[in-house]
Structures are given as C-alpha cells and as structure tokens.
Design a protein around this motif. Structure first.
Motif, PDB file in Angstrom:
ATOM      1  N   SER A 167       0.819  -1.214   0.000  1.00 57.07           N
ATOM      2  CA  SER A 167       0.000   0.000   0.000  1.00 57.07           C
ATOM      3  C   SER A 167       0.852   1.264   0.000  1.00 57.07           C
ATOM      4  O   SER A 167       1.874   1.343   0.689  1.00 57.07           O
ATOM      5  CB  SER A 167      -0.877   0.002   1.260  1.00 57.07           C
ATOM      6  OG  SER A 167      -0.060  -0.173   2.408  1.00 57.07           O
ATOM      7  N   VAL A 168       0.386   2.239  -0.751  1.00 55.78           N
ATOM      8  CA  VAL A 168       0.963   3.587  -0.713  1.00 55.78           C
ATOM      9  C   VAL A 168      -0.199   4.510  -0.366  1.00 55.78           C
ATOM     10  O   VAL A 168      -1.170   4.604  -1.119  1.00 55.78           O
ATOM     11  CB  VAL A 168       1.545   3.994  -2.084  1.00 55.78           C
ATOM     12  CG1 VAL A 168       2.054   5.434  -2.044  1.00 55.78           C
ATOM     13  CG2 VAL A 168       2.657   3.043  -2.509  1.00 55.78           C
ATOM     14  N   ILE A 169      -0.112   5.170   0.795  1.00 47.05           N
ATOM     15  CA  ILE A 169      -1.215   6.041   1.225  1.00 47.05           C
ATOM     16  C   ILE A 169      -0.693   7.471   1.373  1.00 47.05           C
ATOM     17  O   ILE A 169       0.235   7.727   2.131  1.00 47.05           O
ATOM     18  CB  ILE A 169      -1.794   5.586   2.584  1.00 47.05           C
ATOM     19  CG1 ILE A 169      -2.181   4.104   2.562  1.00 47.05           C
ATOM     20  CG2 ILE A 169      -2.992   6.465   2.965  1.00 47.05           C
ATOM     21  CD1 ILE A 169      -3.411   3.754   1.780  1.00 47.05           C
ATOM     22  N   THR A 170      -1.329   8.379   0.640  1.00 47.55           N
ATOM     23  CA  THR A 170      -0.864   9.767   0.699  1.00 47.55           C
ATOM     24  C   THR A 170      -2.023  10.739   0.932  1.00 47.55           C
ATOM     25  O   THR A 170      -3.144  10.517   0.496  1.00 47.55           O
ATOM     26  CB  THR A 170      -0.113  10.164  -0.591  1.00 47.55           C
ATOM     27  OG1 THR A 170      -0.910   9.827  -1.723  1.00 47.55           O
ATOM     28  CG2 THR A 170       1.222   9.445  -0.693  1.00 47.55           C
ATOM     29  N   PHE A 171      -1.680  11.806   1.630  1.00 48.66           N
ATOM     30  CA  PHE A 171      -2.658  12.837   1.992  1.00 48.66           C
ATOM     31  C   PHE A 171      -2.446  14.093   1.158  1.00 48.66           C
ATOM     32  O   PHE A 171      -1.310  14.421   0.796  1.00 48.66           O
ATOM     33  CB  PHE A 171      -2.497  13.219   3.471  1.00 48.66           C
ATOM     34  CG  PHE A 171      -2.893  12.121   4.419  1.00 48.66           C
ATOM     35  CD1 PHE A 171      -4.220  11.942   4.771  1.00 48.66           C
ATOM     36  CD2 PHE A 171      -1.934  11.266   4.954  1.00 48.66           C
ATOM     37  CE1 PHE A 171      -4.599  10.933   5.646  1.00 48.66           C
ATOM     38  CE2 PHE A 171      -2.300  10.253   5.827  1.00 48.66           C
ATOM     39  CZ  PHE A 171      -3.636  10.088   6.171  1.00 48.66           C
ATOM     40  N   ALA A 172      -3.543  14.817   0.921  1.00 47.31           N
ATOM     41  CA  ALA A 172      -3.478  16.138   0.286  1.00 47.31           C
ATOM     42  C   ALA A 172      -3.732  17.171   1.377  1.00 47.31           C
ATOM     43  O   ALA A 172      -4.819  17.211   1.954  1.00 47.31           O
ATOM     44  CB  ALA A 172      -4.525  16.241  -0.815  1.00 47.31           C
ATOM     45  N   LEU A 173      -2.727  17.974   1.650  1.00 43.64           N
ATOM     46  CA  LEU A 173      -2.834  18.930   2.765  1.00 43.64           C
ATOM     47  C   LEU A 173      -3.387  20.273   2.327  1.00 43.64           C
ATOM     48  O   LEU A 173      -2.900  20.868   1.373  1.00 43.64           O
ATOM     49  CB  LEU A 173      -1.449  19.185   3.364  1.00 43.64           C
ATOM     50  CG  LEU A 173      -0.783  18.089   4.181  1.00 43.64           C
ATOM     51  CD1 LEU A 173       0.502  18.651   4.796  1.00 43.64           C
ATOM     52  CD2 LEU A 173      -1.715  17.557   5.261  1.00 43.64           C
ATOM     53  N   ASP A 174      -4.369  20.753   3.047  1.00 41.45           N
ATOM     54  CA  ASP A 174      -4.819  22.134   2.883  1.00 41.45           C
ATOM     55  C   ASP A 174      -3.784  23.052   3.538  1.00 41.45           C
ATOM     56  O   ASP A 174      -2.808  22.589   4.110  1.00 41.45           O
ATOM     57  CB  ASP A 174      -6.155  22.351   3.626  1.00 41.45           C
ATOM     58  CG  ASP A 174      -7.301  21.645   2.925  1.00 41.45           C
ATOM     59  OD1 ASP A 174      -7.180  21.359   1.729  1.00 41.45           O
ATOM     60  OD2 ASP A 174      -8.325  21.396   3.603  1.00 41.45           O
ATOM     61  N   ALA A 175      -4.078  24.345   3.529  1.00 40.65           N
ATOM     62  CA  ALA A 175      -3.184  25.298   4.193  1.00 40.65           C
ATOM     63  C   ALA A 175      -3.027  24.944   5.669  1.00 40.65           C
ATOM     64  O   ALA A 175      -1.957  25.084   6.249  1.00 40.65           O
ATOM     65  CB  ALA A 175      -3.732  26.705   4.030  1.00 40.65           C
ATOM     66  N   ASP A 176      -4.109  24.459   6.292  1.00 44.44           N
ATOM     67  CA  ASP A 176      -4.076  24.170   7.736  1.00 44.44           C
ATOM     68  C   ASP A 176      -3.987  22.681   8.056  1.00 44.44           C
ATOM     69  O   ASP A 176      -4.262  22.281   9.181  1.00 44.44           O
ATOM     70  CB  ASP A 176      -5.337  24.738   8.410  1.00 44.44           C
ATOM     71  CG  ASP A 176      -5.480  26.222   8.163  1.00 44.44           C
ATOM     72  OD1 ASP A 176      -4.448  26.916   8.241  1.00 44.44           O
ATOM     73  OD2 ASP A 176      -6.602  26.681   7.873  1.00 44.44           O
ATOM     74  N   GLY A 177      -3.690  21.863   7.099  1.00 46.57           N
ATOM     75  CA  GLY A 177      -3.622  20.429   7.369  1.00 46.57           C
ATOM     76  C   GLY A 177      -4.795  19.719   6.734  1.00 46.57           C
ATOM     77  O   GLY A 177      -5.234  20.071   5.640  1.00 46.57           O
ATOM     78  N   LEU A 178      -5.348  18.741   7.445  1.00 40.22           N
ATOM     79  CA  LEU A 178      -6.457  17.966   6.889  1.00 40.22           C
ATOM     80  C   LEU A 178      -7.801  18.533   7.343  1.00 40.22           C
ATOM     81  O   LEU A 178      -7.856  19.360   8.258  1.00 40.22           O
ATOM     82  CB  LEU A 178      -6.316  16.501   7.316  1.00 40.22           C
ATOM     83  CG  LEU A 178      -5.024  15.819   6.848  1.00 40.22           C
ATOM     84  CD1 LEU A 178      -4.923  14.403   7.409  1.00 40.22           C
ATOM     85  CD2 LEU A 178      -4.945  15.778   5.330  1.00 40.22           C
ATOM     86  N   HIS A 179      -8.879  18.060   6.733  1.00 41.12           N
ATOM     87  CA  HIS A 179     -10.206  18.565   7.087  1.00 41.12           C
ATOM     88  C   HIS A 179     -10.545  18.302   8.561  1.00 41.12           C
ATOM     89  O   HIS A 179     -11.322  19.031   9.165  1.00 41.12           O
ATOM     90  CB  HIS A 179     -11.293  17.872   6.242  1.00 41.12           C
ATOM     91  CG  HIS A 179     -11.257  18.242   4.782  1.00 41.12           C
ATOM     92  ND1 HIS A 179     -10.529  19.297   4.286  1.00 41.12           N
ATOM     93  CD2 HIS A 179     -11.886  17.688   3.703  1.00 41.12           C
ATOM     94  CE1 HIS A 179     -10.700  19.381   2.983  1.00 41.12           C
ATOM     95  NE2 HIS A 179     -11.505  18.412   2.591  1.00 41.12           N
ATOM     96  N   ASP A 180      -9.991  17.216   9.105  1.00 45.00           N
ATOM     97  CA  ASP A 180     -10.324  16.890  10.501  1.00 45.00           C
ATOM     98  C   ASP A 180      -9.395  17.582  11.495  1.00 45.00           C
ATOM     99  O   ASP A 180      -9.393  17.250  12.679  1.00 45.00           O
ATOM    100  CB  ASP A 180     -10.327  15.365  10.716  1.00 45.00           C
ATOM    101  CG  ASP A 180      -9.147  14.676  10.058  1.00 45.00           C
ATOM    102  OD1 ASP A 180      -8.136  15.365   9.782  1.00 45.00           O
ATOM    103  OD2 ASP A 180      -9.226  13.469   9.817  1.00 45.00           O
ATOM    104  N   GLY A 181      -8.593  18.520  11.012  1.00 41.04           N
ATOM    105  CA  GLY A 181      -7.734  19.290  11.900  1.00 41.04           C
ATOM    106  C   GLY A 181      -6.414  18.613  12.226  1.00 41.04           C
ATOM    107  O   GLY A 181      -5.583  19.172  12.946  1.00 41.04           O
ATOM    108  N   VAL A 182      -6.201  17.430  11.695  1.00 45.01           N
ATOM    109  CA  VAL A 182      -4.952  16.709  11.951  1.00 45.01           C
ATOM    110  C   VAL A 182      -3.874  17.242  11.002  1.00 45.01           C
ATOM    111  O   VAL A 182      -4.159  17.565   9.858  1.00 45.01           O
ATOM    112  CB  VAL A 182      -5.155  15.188  11.731  1.00 45.01           C
ATOM    113  CG1 VAL A 182      -3.867  14.422  11.950  1.00 45.01           C
ATOM    114  CG2 VAL A 182      -6.262  14.672  12.644  1.00 45.01           C
ATOM    115  N   ASP A 183      -2.653  17.348  11.493  1.00 39.82           N
ATOM    116  CA  ASP A 183      -1.581  17.797  10.612  1.00 39.82           C
ATOM    117  C   ASP A 183      -1.019  16.609   9.828  1.00 39.82           C
ATOM    118  O   ASP A 183      -1.249  15.449  10.182  1.00 39.82           O
ATOM    119  CB  ASP A 183      -0.477  18.484  11.425  1.00 39.82           C
ATOM    120  CG  ASP A 183       0.226  17.512  12.332  1.00 39.82           C
ATOM    121  OD1 ASP A 183       1.192  16.871  11.897  1.00 39.82           O
ATOM    122  OD2 ASP A 183      -0.237  17.356  13.498  1.00 39.82           O
ATOM    123  N   GLY A 184      -0.295  16.916   8.775  1.00 38.78           N
ATOM    124  CA  GLY A 184       0.188  15.879   7.860  1.00 38.78           C
ATOM    125  C   GLY A 184       1.116  14.871   8.506  1.00 38.78           C
ATOM    126  O   GLY A 184       1.100  13.681   8.165  1.00 38.78           O
TER     127      GLY A 184
END
Ligand SMILES: [Zn+2]
Length: 351
Positions: A176-193
């Motif tokens: 598995s390769v799992i990657t996140f797309a970060l907003d300016a402030d991290g993720l939608h749930d408030g978690v940082d990358g």
C-alpha cells in the motif's frame, strides 16, 4: 481472476534499493489535451479515447516513471453518480486497469491500482463510512482482478477515510501507498500531515506521505518532518506549481497580472504562470532523495518533461534522455563549430 504475473522486483524490493518514480497528473494533462472536462474531472477518457491514455502512460514511462498507475482517479461510484453515469463504473475501472496493465507489461514497469478521496466521507456519519468502504472494496476488487502489483490510496483529507482505504488494501494482500493532500491548515479533521502519516504508518501502510495540493516549496518542509517521524518508506508527489508560504496550495494561487479568468482564483484552469520549470523539479527530487524519501513523483500539472528531469536528477537516463537539451547546436546560442560564426555573434546579443 488475473493471469498477469507479478512484476519482479516489486515495489518494496525496489524501494529498499533506491528510488521509485511514480508519474501522476493524468487528469490535468488529459484535460489540457482536450480529452477530459475540468470540473467533475471524471476519467471517461479511458472508455472514450483509450488510445490517449495508452499514449500518456507510455510517455511517462519513456520519461522515467517506474510505475504505470491505472487511471481510475475519480473513477469511483460517487463521481459517476454526480455525472449521472453510474452504469459506466465497472467498465471504466476495468478498462483503465487493462490499459495500464498492457503498458506495464510491455515496459517492465510496476502496475499500480488507485483509489482516492471519495468526497462523501463525513466524520460522524456511519452511513457515509459504510458507503466509502463499499466504494473502496469494489474498486480494489477490480484492481486485484487485474493483477496489480500494489495499490495507491491518495489525496485523502480525512485520516479515518485513509485508514479505511488502507484496511481494504491490506485485506486484498497488496502493498500500500497512502498519501494525503494537505490544505493550508492540514487535513479537514484538523490533523496535521505528520500526525496523519504516523497513524497510517502505525496501521501498517508500506509507504506514507503527501500528494497533490502543495507544490515542492510548501510540501518539502512537511515531508522532512514525516521522514524523521515514521520508519516506513515515504512518498512525496507535489503538484509542479510555485506555491508559497502565503499561498501554500495550488487552489490558493492568485494571479495578480490577469483579471480575465472565469474562476475565483487560478485553480484549476489558469495555473499556467505558476508552473515549475524542470530544473526546480530536479532540485526537489535530489533534495528529497538525499533525505531518504524514496517514493517520488508528481501530481496534477506534471508533464513528461518534469518526470524526465526527476529521473535524471536521480542519476538515470530514461529513453527520453536521448532528447534532453543540447543547446550547443542552437542556431544562435550554439557553440558547435557547425553553427555559422555570423549567427553565433548575433546570438551574443541575447546574452
Ligand atoms: Zn493532484
């Protein structure tokens, strides 16, 4: 079930030995070429113009990609529901996987399946979670049927959604390769990358990291932190745009020199003035690789020239390197003895 042979060496063996390059950016490139509509961004092109998908896969491999990623990004049930074509779901996925498998097999590249952000996940809504799981399961099922070497789950903005993708990939017994797309402030749930990647690594993901949304400049510092936090392999696939501290994602880029764009900002169809050049991509790749980031690639906006630059920065000479720049034979700026002196003198005017 697939009769396809697993590619050897596989993803994890290759990562143990060095870098793996995964070219992405199919949506944007095929949109620019006139085969995908911006907005819904559904990859109907795999059914309507499969030859164009073959072509782009081959161009990316020619430029140095080690991976052929099936073009099923946004080819999931929710996206097809939005455009009123759910009946195309299975043929679209199976076609995309077959096209990618053909190119992987003819070139020796790895075949990757792909699942992604579903755009229906809601944090405390179990009904959406069940729907997301079934969306992942159906796509992963087709991917397994196609004999994929590994599966990418990408562009996630919720940790829980990414964890669910990981579970479904693990149940299929694929790397598995799992990657996140970060907003300016991290993720939608408030978690940082960094925290998000740590959670996925702890849950057993083989590769964790970031894709899309951020350009090299604003992805790099986060990736460094991820690298020093997790012990598994790390992935970095920025968009090739000049994002800044003030405008850390490509959705936020504002072009003050142009007032004629129809959208609020420049995303997604007027990002041209912000495109990174190939040398900037080479610098990013070198910097990342020397810091132990082995899974490298590019997301929306990338072209084959960027991928070649990345490959060459890692010391490779993919087939496309045969056509890498040689300005010595340029009509005005060339230094080759075959260039007439008169023109070489004219060329000096540009210096
Ligand atoms: Zn992207």
């Amino acid at each position: 079930m697939s009769t396809r042979k697993v590619t050897s060496p596989g993803l994890l063996e290759r990562l143990e030995k060095g870098a793996v390059i995964c070219a992405e950016g199919y949506l944007f490139e095929l949109e620019r070429r006139g085969y995908i509509q911006a907005g819904a961004f559904v990859p109907e092109v795999v059914l309507e113009h499969p030859e164009k998908v073959y072509e782009l896969h081959r161009e990316f491999v020619h430029a140095g990609s080690d991976v052929v990623e099936a073009f099923t990004y946004y080819g999931h049930r929710e996206k097809l529901r939005v455009i009123g074509k759910e009946e195309l779901l299975e043929p679209l996925n199976r076609n995309a996987l077959q096209i990618a498998a053909d190119v992987a097999d003819e070139s020796g590249a790895l075949l990757a399946g792909n699942i992604c952000n579903t755009n229906i996940w809601e944090p405390n809504n179990q009904e959406t979670h069940a729907s997301v799981r079934s969306m992942f399961e159906e796509q992963v099922g087709w991917t397994v049927d196609a004999g994929a070497d590994f599966i990418i789950g990408e562009t996630f903005c919720w940790v829980e959604e990414a964890l669910m993708a990981l579970q479904v990939i693990q149940a299929a017994d694929k790397p598995s390769v799992i990657t996140f797309a970060l907003d300016a402030d991290g993720l939608h749930d408030g978690v940082d990358g960094v925290t998000a990647c740590k959670q996925l690594a702890d849950a057993g993901a083989d590769v964790v990291g970031l894709n899309c949304s951020r350009g090299p400049a604003t992805m790099l510092p986060v990736i460094k932190e991820i690298r020093s936090t997790v012990s598994c392999h790390v992935a970095a696939l920025p968009v090739p745009y000049r994002t800044t501290a003030d405008m850390p994602t490509f959705q936020l880029l504002q072009d003050k020199s142009c007032s004629c764009t129809p959208d609020i900002g420049t995303f997604p169809t007027a990002l041209d003035p912000f495109v990174c050049n190939r040398y900037e991509i080479a610098e990013f790749a070198k910097d990342m690789y020397t810091k132990g980031v082995n899974y490298l690639g590019l997301c929306c906006g990338a072209g084959p020239h960027h991928v070649r630059s990345m490959a060459e920065a890692l010391g490779r000479t993919p087939p496309a390197s045969h056509y890498s720049p040689d300005m010595s034979k340029h009509a005005y700026q060339g230094t080759d003895e075959n260039i007439p002196n008169y023109y070489r003198k004219l060329g000096k005017m540009y210096e």
